[in-house]
Write a protein that holds these residues in place. Sequence first.
Motif, PDB file in Angstrom:
ATOM      1  N   ARG A 191       0.827  -1.191   0.000  1.00 21.97           N
ATOM      2  CA  ARG A 191       0.000   0.000   0.000  1.00 21.97           C
ATOM      3  C   ARG A 191       0.876   1.263   0.000  1.00 21.97           C
ATOM      4  O   ARG A 191       0.614   2.192  -0.740  1.00 21.97           O
ATOM      5  CB  ARG A 191      -0.920  -0.012   1.221  1.00 21.97           C
ATOM      6  N   THR A 192       1.962   1.230   0.790  1.00 25.04           N
ATOM      7  CA  THR A 192       2.862   2.386   0.850  1.00 25.04           C
ATOM      8  C   THR A 192       3.463   2.658  -0.517  1.00 25.04           C
ATOM      9  O   THR A 192       3.668   3.805  -0.899  1.00 25.04           O
ATOM     10  CB  THR A 192       4.022   2.109   1.829  1.00 25.04           C
ATOM     11  N   LEU A 193       3.739   1.568  -1.241  1.00 26.38           N
ATOM     12  CA  LEU A 193       4.353   1.742  -2.563  1.00 26.38           C
ATOM     13  C   LEU A 193       3.308   2.057  -3.631  1.00 26.38           C
ATOM     14  O   LEU A 193       3.607   2.085  -4.815  1.00 26.38           O
ATOM     15  CB  LEU A 193       5.120   0.470  -2.960  1.00 26.38           C
ATOM     16  N   GLU A 194       2.038   2.201  -3.174  1.00 19.65           N
ATOM     17  CA  GLU A 194       0.923   2.538  -4.070  1.00 19.65           C
ATOM     18  C   GLU A 194       0.748   1.523  -5.199  1.00 19.65           C
ATOM     19  O   GLU A 194       0.607   1.864  -6.365  1.00 19.65           O
ATOM     20  CB  GLU A 194       1.092   3.942  -4.636  1.00 19.65           C
ATOM     21  N   VAL A 195       0.772   0.222  -4.824  1.00 22.32           N
ATOM     22  CA  VAL A 195       0.512  -0.843  -5.805  1.00 22.32           C
ATOM     23  C   VAL A 195      -0.997  -0.971  -5.972  1.00 22.32           C
ATOM     24  O   VAL A 195      -1.739  -0.966  -4.975  1.00 22.32           O
ATOM     25  CB  VAL A 195       1.099  -2.173  -5.306  1.00 22.32           C
ATOM     26  N   GLY A 196      -1.491  -1.084  -7.228  1.00 21.41           N
ATOM     27  CA  GLY A 196      -2.930  -1.193  -7.485  1.00 21.41           C
ATOM     28  C   GLY A 196      -3.497  -2.509  -6.947  1.00 21.41           C
ATOM     29  O   GLY A 196      -2.760  -3.471  -6.710  1.00 21.41           O
ATOM     30  N   ALA A 197      -4.806  -2.536  -6.802  1.00 23.54           N
ATOM     31  CA  ALA A 197      -5.470  -3.709  -6.202  1.00 23.54           C
ATOM     32  C   ALA A 197      -5.198  -4.972  -7.024  1.00 23.54           C
ATOM     33  O   ALA A 197      -4.912  -6.042  -6.480  1.00 23.54           O
ATOM     34  CB  ALA A 197      -6.970  -3.455  -6.102  1.00 23.54           C
ATOM     35  N   PHE A 198      -5.297  -4.833  -8.333  1.00 25.12           N
ATOM     36  CA  PHE A 198      -5.120  -5.990  -9.208  1.00 25.12           C
ATOM     37  C   PHE A 198      -3.694  -6.520  -9.113  1.00 25.12           C
ATOM     38  O   PHE A 198      -3.459  -7.718  -8.961  1.00 25.12           O
ATOM     39  CB  PHE A 198      -5.435  -5.558 -10.646  1.00 25.12           C
ATOM     40  N   LYS A 199      -2.751  -5.584  -9.180  1.00 19.62           N
ATOM     41  CA  LYS A 199      -1.346  -5.968  -9.126  1.00 19.62           C
ATOM     42  C   LYS A 199      -1.023  -6.573  -7.758  1.00 19.62           C
ATOM     43  O   LYS A 199      -0.252  -7.529  -7.645  1.00 19.62           O
ATOM     44  CB  LYS A 199      -0.466  -4.730  -9.378  1.00 19.62           C
ATOM     45  N   ARG A 200      -1.660  -5.991  -6.717  1.00 17.78           N
ATOM     46  CA  ARG A 200      -1.408  -6.484  -5.369  1.00 17.78           C
ATOM     47  C   ARG A 200      -1.852  -7.954  -5.266  1.00 17.78           C
ATOM     48  O   ARG A 200      -1.158  -8.800  -4.719  1.00 17.78           O
ATOM     49  CB  ARG A 200      -2.172  -5.620  -4.368  1.00 17.78           C
ATOM     50  N   ALA A 201      -3.010  -8.228  -5.831  1.00 18.56           N
ATOM     51  CA  ALA A 201      -3.533  -9.602  -5.748  1.00 18.56           C
ATOM     52  C   ALA A 201      -2.563 -10.576  -6.406  1.00 18.56           C
ATOM     53  O   ALA A 201      -2.314 -11.671  -5.894  1.00 18.56           O
ATOM     54  CB  ALA A 201      -4.904  -9.677  -6.412  1.00 18.56           C
ATOM     55  N   PHE A 202      -2.019 -10.207  -7.564  1.00 19.55           N
ATOM     56  CA  PHE A 202      -1.188 -11.154  -8.310  1.00 19.55           C
ATOM     57  C   PHE A 202       0.260 -11.215  -7.846  1.00 19.55           C
ATOM     58  O   PHE A 202       0.868 -12.276  -7.896  1.00 19.55           O
ATOM     59  CB  PHE A 202      -1.243 -10.849  -9.812  1.00 19.55           C
ATOM     60  N   THR A 203       0.807 -10.065  -7.430  1.00 18.56           N
ATOM     61  CA  THR A 203       2.241 -10.081  -7.100  1.00 18.56           C
ATOM     62  C   THR A 203       2.522 -10.253  -5.614  1.00 18.56           C
ATOM     63  O   THR A 203       3.605 -10.682  -5.240  1.00 18.56           O
ATOM     64  CB  THR A 203       2.935  -8.799  -7.586  1.00 18.56           C
TER      65      THR A 203
END
Lengths: 285, 459
Positions: A191-203
């Motif tokens: 979240r701090t690195l501002e990763v999107g929801a979709f990217k967060r789920a996969f990576t």
Amino acid sequence: MTIQKANAMTLSFRAAVVSILILVLFLGSWHLATSGTGTVQQMDPEYAKLMGLTATQGKSAMPGPLQVGATLWKHITNPFYDNGPNDKGLGIQLAYSIGRVVLGYLLAVIVAIPLGFLIGMSQLMSRALDPFIQVLKPISPLAWMPLALYTIKDSNYSAIFVIFICSVWPMLINTAFGVASVRKEWLNVARTLEVGAFKRAFTVILPAAAPTILTGMRISIGIAWLVIVAAEMLVGGTGIGYFVWNEWNNLSITNVINAILVIGIVGMILDQLLARAAKLVTYPE
Amino acid sequence: MSMFNNPFDPKRRLTSGCPCGQHRSVEEHDRASQLQAQEVAGSEDRRYENVVAGAVLRAMFPQDAARRAFLKSVGSATALAAISQFFPLSTATEVFAQAKPLEKKDLKVGFIPITCATPIIMAKPMGFYEKHGLNVDVIKTAGWAVVRDKTINKEYDAAHMLSPMPLAITLGVGSNPIPYTMPAVENINGQAITLAIKHKDKRDPKSWKGFKFAVPFDYSMHNYLLRYYLAEHGIDPDTDVQIRAVPPPEMVANLRADNIDGFLAPDPVNQRAVYDGVGFIHILSKEIWDRHPCCAFAASQEFVKGSPNTYAALLKAIIDATAFATKQENRKQIAEAIAPANYLNQPVTVVEQVLTGTFADGLGNVKKVPDRIDFDPFPYESFAVWILTQMKRWGQIKGEVKYADVAKQVYLATDTTKLMKEVGLTPPASTSKSFVVMGKTFDPSKPEEYIKSFKIKRT
């Protein structure tokens, strides 16, 4: 280091020796238990001609290991014969069963993993769906069979449906659990690195939850293989379950034992495949 | 399909190796002719013409070399024309292929692996379906409930059923009501009461209190005959003994494991129990009711109405096969055709003992009962009425029953009469007949009085 290696070697060597001893002991006592012929009754030869060996020579109804080995050899050397719709080789029957299991299982994967993600990521969905999962999970897969036959109106699809319905729950629950228990710190970093929801789920979430998900998949494939035999005994037609039923019909214990052996080996292979896959995705913490 | 190859091809050998020219060797010919019914026919005119022409050519030139020399020298077209001059090939072909166009040629027929299904099964390896232009797969099925569901699901076009089942399905007993028809009975007699060897001194049914019996299905002749037999001997089938439905393949295993004391079951289960030394045959079902119906050939009304020509061809094949099975001299070869794993999956001697009626009874005697099992396709409506009286007697159906109407709607005796004539058999004059069950005459016109006359009943 070398001493440790040597120790490991001797341990697995000793284990193998003990395994072989157990096998030999088992086969030996099996052979002894079934080889004896009972008292031979005096019978009119004309009558005796009409009777089976069990009745005339007091031969044990249970086959010995040699007999089972001989039929097994016959099946191994000729696995793909086809004598019409009701008598096919063991290889063809296995192919039918594995085909059904793979189809039902893949359907379950397609449904269970996305749904598991949803449940794991959302507290609300998790609570809302929980009662349904708890009720549906413990139902014996074969209890679905009459309902499936009645509504789907096709015995082949019904068998696939039963595989699907019984292998979906372990995967669903494990996926949800794996997703829900991803470490909070990792999510916070993302979240701090501002990763999107979709990217967060996969990576982030998927790699973290993968070992748990694969454990669920491994449990599921075991259940699916258990169920297919029973389902095919019920609907008949093709498959290893039908083979068992057909040989039972002929009271051929020899062939039933053969089938049991083959079912065990295939089940082990399926389980090992997923165990290998699980090893690929594990990570050191 | 070497039989349908072009006989005018000079390279083809018509007689080499075997007498008919269709097989590679004499042994192969013998094996095939044993299994095949007399005539085999496809449905396309071309095939018929080749078959007929081939037969004519073979008759003209018994020596293959001479025929080939003739064809080589004049050419096949000339040969065909020459032969047509003095032998009307087209007329012969027409006579050979007299059938209406079939709506559908590939059919699936379900069966349970018991000898009752003999006509349905044997029609496949012995070529009776083929003779009527059908390509039928006979599919072995695990139990009667599954046969019922697969037929209702239309996975099967027609199926082997127990003769009470079409009545039960039509009435909606044990399933949703679906109009069903039963155009042919398969076998008559052919069942037996088998008891475990340890009961060999208890031959009087009065000493059977507390026994556990198995029957194949609740809606079966086996259930009604066993109940009738017990009740006539003063044993109440619901309170004095236990009767459960057990699939036939599991019966012998259960008898060996001492889970049951006996069963009234279809063959080959009875003979198999004797063959394996676990049971003995107490009585044959013909001693309860001689020439009783047992299993049946059934199809949904939808199939009958939707594909009438296919249905007629299928029924003709079954009637033909049944007529063939009636003859004692054919029974041995039938046993060999239906015993393999693809069909009954039983030792040949077991099936042979059932079909020929020369069998071991399990007590050391060889018995000779030629009509232990017999085959008669005719579905008398009075059979249906009797079954309905027993369904009511044991509480399976309640209230008013329109005996004659239901019987007529389900048991298609009139269809069978017509088709039996078409295949050259003589049907009985009446579609109903009276018969005797354990010394008591049954009058199909007075079903209610019949039920009232029993002491033990559930109504």
